[in-house]
Design a protein around this motif. Structure first.
Motif, PDB file in Angstrom:
ATOM      1  N   GLU A 111       0.818  -1.214   0.000  1.00 27.96           N
ATOM      2  CA  GLU A 111       0.000   0.000   0.000  1.00 27.96           C
ATOM      3  C   GLU A 111       0.851   1.264   0.000  1.00 27.96           C
ATOM      4  O   GLU A 111       0.431   2.305  -0.537  1.00 27.96           O
ATOM      5  CB  GLU A 111      -0.928   0.013   1.220  1.00 27.96           C
ATOM      6  CG  GLU A 111      -1.956  -1.114   1.243  1.00 27.96           C
ATOM      7  CD  GLU A 111      -1.381  -2.388   1.852  1.00 27.96           C
ATOM      8  OE1 GLU A 111      -0.185  -2.372   2.208  1.00 27.96           O
ATOM      9  OE2 GLU A 111      -2.116  -3.380   1.965  1.00 27.96           O
ATOM     10  N   GLY A 112       2.010   1.222   0.632  1.00 25.04           N
ATOM     11  CA  GLY A 112       2.870   2.400   0.679  1.00 25.04           C
ATOM     12  C   GLY A 112       2.538   3.347   1.817  1.00 25.04           C
ATOM     13  O   GLY A 112       2.943   4.511   1.796  1.00 25.04           O
ATOM     14  N   LEU A 113       1.821   2.866   2.849  1.00 27.98           N
ATOM     15  CA  LEU A 113       1.492   3.703   4.001  1.00 27.98           C
ATOM     16  C   LEU A 113       2.761   4.051   4.766  1.00 27.98           C
ATOM     17  O   LEU A 113       3.526   3.167   5.153  1.00 27.98           O
ATOM     18  CB  LEU A 113       0.509   2.980   4.914  1.00 27.98           C
ATOM     19  CG  LEU A 113       0.163   3.680   6.229  1.00 27.98           C
ATOM     20  CD1 LEU A 113      -0.612   4.960   5.956  1.00 27.98           C
ATOM     21  CD2 LEU A 113      -0.643   2.746   7.133  1.00 27.98           C
ATOM     22  N   ARG A 114       2.990   5.338   5.039  1.00 32.80           N
ATOM     23  CA  ARG A 114       4.202   5.787   5.710  1.00 32.80           C
ATOM     24  C   ARG A 114       3.945   6.124   7.166  1.00 32.80           C
ATOM     25  O   ARG A 114       3.002   6.837   7.495  1.00 32.80           O
ATOM     26  CB  ARG A 114       4.769   7.022   5.004  1.00 32.80           C
ATOM     27  CG  ARG A 114       6.105   7.474   5.554  1.00 32.80           C
ATOM     28  CD  ARG A 114       6.625   8.688   4.810  1.00 32.80           C
ATOM     29  NE  ARG A 114       6.125   9.938   5.366  1.00 32.80           N
ATOM     30  CZ  ARG A 114       6.422  11.147   4.884  1.00 32.80           C
ATOM     31  NH1 ARG A 114       7.195  11.248   3.809  1.00 32.80           N
ATOM     32  NH2 ARG A 114       5.936  12.228   5.451  1.00 32.80           N
ATOM     33  N   THR A 115       4.803   5.613   8.044  1.00 27.95           N
ATOM     34  CA  THR A 115       4.770   5.958   9.465  1.00 27.95           C
ATOM     35  C   THR A 115       6.198   6.243   9.919  1.00 27.95           C
ATOM     36  O   THR A 115       7.162   5.862   9.258  1.00 27.95           O
ATOM     37  CB  THR A 115       4.172   4.816  10.317  1.00 27.95           C
ATOM     38  OG1 THR A 115       4.905   3.612  10.065  1.00 27.95           O
ATOM     39  CG2 THR A 115       2.710   4.602   9.977  1.00 27.95           C
ATOM     40  N   VAL A 116       6.338   6.904  11.064  1.00 29.33           N
ATOM     41  CA  VAL A 116       7.655   7.204  11.617  1.00 29.33           C
ATOM     42  C   VAL A 116       8.131   6.026  12.455  1.00 29.33           C
ATOM     43  O   VAL A 116       7.449   5.611  13.397  1.00 29.33           O
ATOM     44  CB  VAL A 116       7.618   8.482  12.482  1.00 29.33           C
ATOM     45  CG1 VAL A 116       8.969   8.689  13.172  1.00 29.33           C
ATOM     46  CG2 VAL A 116       7.268   9.690  11.638  1.00 29.33           C
ATOM     47  N   LEU A 117       9.293   5.489  12.108  1.00 22.80           N
ATOM     48  CA  LEU A 117       9.905   4.474  12.956  1.00 22.80           C
ATOM     49  C   LEU A 117      10.689   5.140  14.077  1.00 22.80           C
ATOM     50  O   LEU A 117      10.546   4.792  15.246  1.00 22.80           O
ATOM     51  CB  LEU A 117      10.830   3.574  12.129  1.00 22.80           C
ATOM     52  CG  LEU A 117      11.553   2.489  12.934  1.00 22.80           C
ATOM     53  CD1 LEU A 117      10.563   1.444  13.435  1.00 22.80           C
ATOM     54  CD2 LEU A 117      12.644   1.823  12.099  1.00 22.80           C
ATOM     55  N   ALA A 118      11.517   6.124  13.719  1.00 20.59           N
ATOM     56  CA  ALA A 118      12.317   6.822  14.726  1.00 20.59           C
ATOM     57  C   ALA A 118      12.825   8.134  14.148  1.00 20.59           C
ATOM     58  O   ALA A 118      13.099   8.233  12.951  1.00 20.59           O
ATOM     59  CB  ALA A 118      13.489   5.964  15.184  1.00 20.59           C
ATOM     60  N   GLY A 119      12.939   9.142  15.003  1.00 26.78           N
ATOM     61  CA  GLY A 119      13.473  10.432  14.577  1.00 26.78           C
ATOM     62  C   GLY A 119      12.478  11.551  14.751  1.00 26.78           C
ATOM     63  O   GLY A 119      11.299  11.339  15.068  1.00 26.78           O
ATOM     64  N   ALA A 120      12.968  12.772  14.513  1.00 30.85           N
ATOM     65  CA  ALA A 120      12.207  13.975  14.835  1.00 30.85           C
ATOM     66  C   ALA A 120      11.022  14.226  13.913  1.00 30.85           C
ATOM     67  O   ALA A 120      10.021  14.804  14.314  1.00 30.85           O
ATOM     68  CB  ALA A 120      13.134  15.194  14.798  1.00 30.85           C
ATOM     69  N   ASP A 121      11.140  13.829  12.639  1.00 30.93           N
ATOM     70  CA  ASP A 121      10.100  14.066  11.638  1.00 30.93           C
ATOM     71  C   ASP A 121       9.805  15.553  11.452  1.00 30.93           C
ATOM     72  O   ASP A 121       8.664  15.960  11.266  1.00 30.93           O
ATOM     73  CB  ASP A 121       8.816  13.313  11.998  1.00 30.93           C
ATOM     74  CG  ASP A 121       7.834  13.250  10.825  1.00 30.93           C
ATOM     75  OD1 ASP A 121       8.294  13.270   9.670  1.00 30.93           O
ATOM     76  OD2 ASP A 121       6.615  13.187  11.068  1.00 30.93           O
ATOM     77  N   TYR A 122      10.855  16.374  11.520  1.00 31.42           N
ATOM     78  CA  TYR A 122      10.703  17.796  11.226  1.00 31.42           C
ATOM     79  C   TYR A 122      12.073  18.382  10.926  1.00 31.42           C
ATOM     80  O   TYR A 122      13.111  17.768  11.177  1.00 31.42           O
ATOM     81  CB  TYR A 122      10.061  18.556  12.384  1.00 31.42           C
ATOM     82  CG  TYR A 122      10.986  18.801  13.562  1.00 31.42           C
ATOM     83  CD1 TYR A 122      11.734  19.978  13.667  1.00 31.42           C
ATOM     84  CD2 TYR A 122      11.103  17.860  14.581  1.00 31.42           C
ATOM     85  CE1 TYR A 122      12.584  20.193  14.741  1.00 31.42           C
ATOM     86  CE2 TYR A 122      11.947  18.077  15.655  1.00 31.42           C
ATOM     87  CZ  TYR A 122      12.682  19.245  15.733  1.00 31.42           C
ATOM     88  OH  TYR A 122      13.527  19.460  16.781  1.00 31.42           O
ATOM     89  N   PHE A 123      12.082  19.589  10.382  1.00 29.36           N
ATOM     90  CA  PHE A 123      13.327  20.284  10.074  1.00 29.36           C
ATOM     91  C   PHE A 123      13.238  21.723  10.541  1.00 29.36           C
ATOM     92  O   PHE A 123      12.223  22.379  10.362  1.00 29.36           O
ATOM     93  CB  PHE A 123      13.591  20.276   8.565  1.00 29.36           C
ATOM     94  CG  PHE A 123      14.709  21.197   8.143  1.00 29.36           C
ATOM     95  CD1 PHE A 123      16.031  20.809   8.288  1.00 29.36           C
ATOM     96  CD2 PHE A 123      14.436  22.444   7.610  1.00 29.36           C
ATOM     97  CE1 PHE A 123      17.062  21.653   7.910  1.00 29.36           C
ATOM     98  CE2 PHE A 123      15.460  23.290   7.229  1.00 29.36           C
ATOM     99  CZ  PHE A 123      16.779  22.892   7.381  1.00 29.36           C
ATOM    100  N   THR A 124      14.296  22.200  11.170  1.00 27.75           N
ATOM    101  CA  THR A 124      14.374  23.620  11.493  1.00 27.75           C
ATOM    102  C   THR A 124      15.774  24.104  11.192  1.00 27.75           C
ATOM    103  O   THR A 124      16.754  23.558  11.696  1.00 27.75           O
ATOM    104  CB  THR A 124      14.014  23.900  12.965  1.00 27.75           C
ATOM    105  OG1 THR A 124      14.341  25.261  13.255  1.00 27.75           O
ATOM    106  CG2 THR A 124      14.757  22.993  13.924  1.00 27.75           C
ATOM    107  N   GLY A 125      15.918  25.087  10.350  1.00 28.36           N
ATOM    108  CA  GLY A 125      17.214  25.593   9.932  1.00 28.36           C
ATOM    109  C   GLY A 125      17.928  26.400  10.987  1.00 28.36           C
ATOM    110  O   GLY A 125      19.079  26.791  10.808  1.00 28.36           O
ATOM    111  N   SER A 126      17.284  26.695  12.127  1.00 24.83           N
ATOM    112  CA  SER A 126      17.905  27.525  13.151  1.00 24.83           C
ATOM    113  C   SER A 126      18.845  26.731  14.055  1.00 24.83           C
ATOM    114  O   SER A 126      19.579  27.312  14.834  1.00 24.83           O
ATOM    115  CB  SER A 126      16.823  28.179  14.017  1.00 24.83           C
ATOM    116  OG  SER A 126      16.060  27.187  14.689  1.00 24.83           O
TER     117      SER A 126
END
Length: 268
Positions: A111-126
């Protein structure tokens, strides 16, 4: 084999390559369709699954699938930021690293369903240091699921027992993820390796600089790892020691390694 905007098939025994998909010049967009019309931004790593091939398209921010039966390419996910490494578990799960979202995703197949296994799941350039590298004090943490932090996770590999090993590139570490519990721990390395040290020895004191490719040798229960110095490192999971097997002046040519048989190690 991926590279130069195309996917090719390598016949190791014959020493030949044949075209599979893509076109060998730069494209500003990704294009699905027949293999001869497929366009990649930068295909990076691939994994064989079902009757086809999954490919991370690094600059296209996409996960692609080449269907060998139909001869067509489709985009599974066009919203994954800088996908680099991927690993298919042989069943219903595909794991993909997002280098700039500092996350490992799990895709449930087909199906291609995506879930987070581990990690922040976001980005901040600061949260960057003055030299443009994500701050190691912010982008490193062991923990469970989204509480864990990576710093440009690159190649990944799984081993028997449900463990996933991660080349945590800018943290200068090899990390370990328990797939069932989603717990992330550090196997070896040091996340503030500003002197770019490579050191052999026990896991507790071993150092690695900018690990890139990673492969598991089930015959010997060891990891083979390429690093930013162009070294090929050997991590014995039984003895818990690291040794350097070889050095080279061209680390960019050693981004992916593969164990094909008990006596053969391929570098691409």
């Amino acid at each position: 084999v991926v590279g130069r905007f195309v996917v090719r098939k390598l016949d190791v025994a014959a020493g030949t390559t044949t075209f599979v998909a893509g076109i060998s010049n730069f494209s500003t967009t990704i294009v699905d369709g027949p293999f001869t019309q497929t366009r990649f931004r930068l295909p990076y790593q691939c994994a064989r699954a079902f009757d086809g091939l999954y490919v991370t398209d690094l600059n296209g921010n996409a996960l692609r699938f080449l269907n060998f039966t139909s001869g067509n390419t489709t985009t599974i996910d066009n919203n994954i930021v800088r996908p680099v490494g991927l690993w298919y578990d042989g069943g219903s799960a595909l794991y993909v690293t997002s280098a700039l979202y500092f996350t490992i995703y799990k895709y449930t197949l087909p199906e291609g369903l995506r879930t987070v296994l581990a990690g922040a799941d976001y980005f901040t350039g600061s949260d960057y240091t003055p030299d443009g590298i994500p701050d190691p004090e912010i982008y490193y943490a062991d923990g469970v699921g989204t509480a864990a932090r990576f710093n440009f996770p690159a190649s990944i590999i799984s081993t028997p027992g449900g463990l996933l090993y991660v080349a945590d590139m800018f943290n200068d570490m090899i990390r370990m993820v328990n797939i069932s519990s989603q717990e992330v721990t550090t196997l070896f390395g040091y996340n503030n390796n500003t002197e770019q040290i490579s050191r052999d020895g026990p896991f507790e004191t071993a150092r690695i600089f900018s690990p890139r490719g990673i492969a598991y040798d089930s015959f010997r229960n060891v990891l083979y790892i390429t690093d930013g110095h162009g070294y090929l490192r050997h991590a014995d999971l039984t003895l818990r020691t690291v040794t350097t097997l070889a050095t080279t002046a061209t680390p960019q040519n050693l981004s992916l390694i593969h164990i094909s048989e008990p006596t053969r190690l391929l570098s691409i």
